[in-house]
Motif scaffolding. Structure first.
Motif, PDB file in Angstrom:
ATOM      1  N   ASP A   1       0.832  -1.208   0.000  1.00 18.63           N
ATOM      2  CA  ASP A   1       0.000   0.000   0.000  1.00 18.63           C
ATOM      3  C   ASP A   1       0.868   1.261   0.000  1.00 18.63           C
ATOM      4  OD1 ASP A   1       0.716   0.610   2.659  1.00 18.63           O
ATOM      5  OD2 ASP A   1      -1.185  -0.079   3.493  1.00 18.63           O
ATOM      6  N   ALA A   2       0.224   2.417  -0.092  1.00 21.07           N
ATOM      7  CA  ALA A   2       0.941   3.689  -0.238  1.00 21.07           C
ATOM      8  C   ALA A   2       1.814   4.018   0.969  1.00 21.07           C
ATOM      9  CB  ALA A   2      -0.050   4.819  -0.500  1.00 21.07           C
ATOM     10  N   SER A   3       1.550   3.409   2.114  1.00 17.33           N
ATOM     11  CA  SER A   3       2.385   3.651   3.287  1.00 17.33           C
ATOM     12  C   SER A   3       3.538   2.649   3.387  1.00 17.33           C
ATOM     13  CB  SER A   3       1.536   3.639   4.564  1.00 17.33           C
ATOM     14  OG  SER A   3       0.908   2.387   4.721  1.00 17.33           O
ATOM     15  N   GLY A   4       3.642   1.728   2.411  1.00 25.42           N
ATOM     16  CA  GLY A   4       4.748   0.781   2.388  1.00 25.42           C
ATOM     17  C   GLY A   4       4.467  -0.532   3.086  1.00 25.42           C
ATOM     18  N   VAL A   5       3.195  -0.780   3.427  1.00 28.93           N
ATOM     19  CA  VAL A   5       2.818  -1.997   4.151  1.00 28.93           C
ATOM     20  C   VAL A   5       2.342  -3.075   3.172  1.00 28.93           C
ATOM     21  CG1 VAL A   5       1.179  -2.946   5.839  1.00 28.93           C
ATOM     22  CG2 VAL A   5       2.280  -0.737   6.263  1.00 28.93           C
ATOM     23  N   VAL A   6       2.784  -4.310   3.396  1.00 29.65           N
ATOM     24  CA  VAL A   6       2.383  -5.439   2.553  1.00 29.65           C
ATOM     25  C   VAL A   6       0.894  -5.729   2.769  1.00 29.65           C
ATOM     26  CG1 VAL A   6       2.712  -7.901   2.080  1.00 29.65           C
ATOM     27  CG2 VAL A   6       4.685  -6.445   2.618  1.00 29.65           C
ATOM     28  N   VAL A   7       0.155  -5.765   1.670  1.00 30.17           N
ATOM     29  CA  VAL A   7      -1.280  -6.053   1.710  1.00 30.17           C
ATOM     30  C   VAL A   7      -1.544  -7.518   1.370  1.00 30.17           C
ATOM     31  CG1 VAL A   7      -3.517  -5.444   0.699  1.00 30.17           C
ATOM     32  CG2 VAL A   7      -1.798  -3.676   1.059  1.00 30.17           C
ATOM     33  N   GLU A   8      -0.785  -8.033   0.384  1.00 20.33           N
ATOM     34  CA  GLU A   8      -0.978  -9.416  -0.044  1.00 20.33           C
ATOM     35  C   GLU A   8       0.218  -9.848  -0.880  1.00 20.33           C
ATOM     36  OE1 GLU A   8      -4.291 -12.060  -2.540  1.00 20.33           O
ATOM     37  OE2 GLU A   8      -4.733  -9.986  -2.044  1.00 20.33           O
ATOM     38  N   ARG A   9       0.517 -11.168  -0.858  1.00 18.61           N
ATOM     39  CA  ARG A   9       1.527 -11.740  -1.745  1.00 18.61           C
ATOM     40  C   ARG A   9       0.952 -12.967  -2.417  1.00 18.61           C
ATOM     41  NH1 ARG A   9       6.965 -12.730   1.591  1.00 18.61           N
ATOM     42  NH2 ARG A   9       5.495 -13.749   2.986  1.00 18.61           N
ATOM     43  N   ALA A  10       1.459 -13.266  -3.603  1.00 17.70           N
ATOM     44  CA  ALA A  10       1.012 -14.447  -4.340  1.00 17.70           C
ATOM     45  C   ALA A  10       2.180 -14.986  -5.147  1.00 17.70           C
ATOM     46  CB  ALA A  10      -0.145 -14.091  -5.265  1.00 17.70           C
ATOM     47  N   GLY A  11       2.315 -16.300  -5.167  1.00 21.28           N
ATOM     48  CA  GLY A  11       3.353 -16.930  -5.966  1.00 21.28           C
ATOM     49  C   GLY A  11       2.748 -17.785  -7.056  1.00 21.28           C
ATOM     50  N   GLY A  12       3.451 -17.904  -8.173  1.00 25.35           N
ATOM     51  CA  GLY A  12       2.984 -18.722  -9.291  1.00 25.35           C
ATOM     52  C   GLY A  12       2.133 -17.926 -10.266  1.00 25.35           C
ATOM     53  N   ASN A  13       1.571 -18.648 -11.228  1.00 26.90           N
ATOM     54  CA  ASN A  13       0.724 -18.002 -12.231  1.00 26.90           C
ATOM     55  C   ASN A  13      -0.606 -17.633 -11.594  1.00 26.90           C
ATOM     56  OD1 ASN A  13       2.652 -19.863 -13.758  1.00 26.90           O
ATOM     57  ND2 ASN A  13       1.864 -18.539 -15.364  1.00 26.90           N
ATOM     58  N   ILE A  14      -0.877 -16.335 -11.507  1.00 26.24           N
ATOM     59  CA  ILE A  14      -2.122 -15.876 -10.892  1.00 26.24           C
ATOM     60  C   ILE A  14      -3.127 -15.421 -11.945  1.00 26.24           C
ATOM     61  CG2 ILE A  14      -1.001 -15.272  -8.715  1.00 26.24           C
ATOM     62  CD1 ILE A  14      -1.225 -12.292  -9.587  1.00 26.24           C
ATOM     63  N   GLY A  15      -2.668 -15.223 -13.179  1.00 24.29           N
ATOM     64  CA  GLY A  15      -3.552 -14.810 -14.253  1.00 24.29           C
ATOM     65  C   GLY A  15      -4.123 -13.422 -14.030  1.00 24.29           C
ATOM     66  N   THR A  16      -4.980 -13.019 -14.939  1.00 26.81           N
ATOM     67  CA  THR A  16      -5.526 -11.666 -14.849  1.00 26.81           C
ATOM     68  C   THR A  16      -6.498 -11.521 -13.680  1.00 26.81           C
ATOM     69  OG1 THR A  16      -7.203 -12.259 -16.483  1.00 26.81           O
ATOM     70  CG2 THR A  16      -5.209 -11.194 -17.304  1.00 26.81           C
ATOM     71  N   GLU A  17      -7.198 -12.587 -13.322  1.00 24.21           N
ATOM     72  CA  GLU A  17      -8.107 -12.514 -12.165  1.00 24.21           C
ATOM     73  C   GLU A  17      -7.319 -12.287 -10.881  1.00 24.21           C
ATOM     74  OE1 GLU A  17     -10.761 -15.821 -11.949  1.00 24.21           O
ATOM     75  OE2 GLU A  17     -11.684 -15.365 -13.887  1.00 24.21           O
ATOM     76  N   GLY A  18      -6.203 -12.976 -10.734  1.00 24.22           N
ATOM     77  CA  GLY A  18      -5.368 -12.802  -9.555  1.00 24.22           C
ATOM     78  C   GLY A  18      -4.763 -11.416  -9.489  1.00 24.22           C
ATOM     79  N   LEU A  19      -4.345 -10.911 -10.653  1.00 26.05           N
ATOM     80  CA  LEU A  19      -3.778  -9.571 -10.704  1.00 26.05           C
ATOM     81  C   LEU A  19      -4.841  -8.535 -10.360  1.00 26.05           C
ATOM     82  CD1 LEU A  19      -1.172  -8.071 -11.261  1.00 26.05           C
ATOM     83  CD2 LEU A  19      -1.824  -7.948 -13.668  1.00 26.05           C
ATOM     84  N   ALA A  20      -6.033  -8.697 -10.916  1.00 28.06           N
ATOM     85  CA  ALA A  20      -7.135  -7.779 -10.608  1.00 28.06           C
ATOM     86  C   ALA A  20      -7.437  -7.802  -9.112  1.00 28.06           C
ATOM     87  CB  ALA A  20      -8.378  -8.157 -11.408  1.00 28.06           C
ATOM     88  N   ALA A  21      -7.391  -8.983  -8.500  1.00 25.91           N
ATOM     89  CA  ALA A  21      -7.667  -9.101  -7.065  1.00 25.91           C
ATOM     90  C   ALA A  21      -6.622  -8.345  -6.241  1.00 25.91           C
ATOM     91  CB  ALA A  21      -7.710 -10.574  -6.650  1.00 25.91           C
TER      92      ALA A  21
END
Length: 164
Positions: A133-153
């Motif tokens: 996020d804009a304050s530098g805090v991790v919101v979420e991580r994902a490994g592997g192929n996430i596709g466009t749905e994962g990217l949108a999420a």
């Protein structure tokens, strides 16, 4: 170069210990210009890690590129790619030609030979994505192929935070 504490390794469990913690600040070389870029807090961003010779990355990058070209990102957000695990002896070299070939237009940073950026964000493989996020805090991580749905999420995290 990383400034701050590296993130814990992303495991297989649903509970990511990095969520809610401050991400290390990244300074790296721009693939396009060769100049140093520092990703400081102030903008929310998704950072994607790709290796030019990785089959999963070769499938994922064109999807990400097309999605970014056809999607309006939430205000004050960006997508940054990191070219990691560069190996002249492997296919699809150099990475700059690959990013150009797929039409990728977002900024691309270059990881060092030790994969300091990839490892510092707590990843051991690729493709991999971290939403900060804009304050530098991790919101979420994902490994592997996430596709466009994962990217949108990943970007939806920012849109929902901005509207709340």
């Amino acid at each position: 170069v990383l400034a701050g504490q590296p993130l814990p390794t992303l495991g297989a469990s649903d509970d990511d210990p990095a969520v809610g913690t401050l991400a290390p600040e990244i300074t790296a070389t721009s693939l396009a210009s060769g100049s140093a870029i520092t990703l400081e807090p102030g903008r929310a961003r998704v950072i994607g890690f790709f290796a030019h010779w990785c089959g999963h990355c070769q499938a994922e990058l064109p999807e990400v590129t097309e999605w970014l070209a056809n999607t309006s990102l939430p205000p004050n957000t960006e997508f940054i790619a990191v070219s990691t695990a560069v190996d002249e002896g492997n296919g699809n070299y150099p990475p700059s030609a690959w990013f150009n070939e797929v039409g990728f237009t977002s900024p691309v940073l270059v990881d060092d030979a030790d994969a300091t950026l990839l490892n510092g964000m707590g990843f051991t493989g690729f493709p991999a994505f971290v939403a900060i996020d804009a304050s530098g805090v991790v919101v979420e991580r994902a490994g592997g192929n996430i596709g466009t749905e994962g990217l949108a999420a990943l970007f939806d995290n920012f849109a929902s935070a901005a509207s709340s």
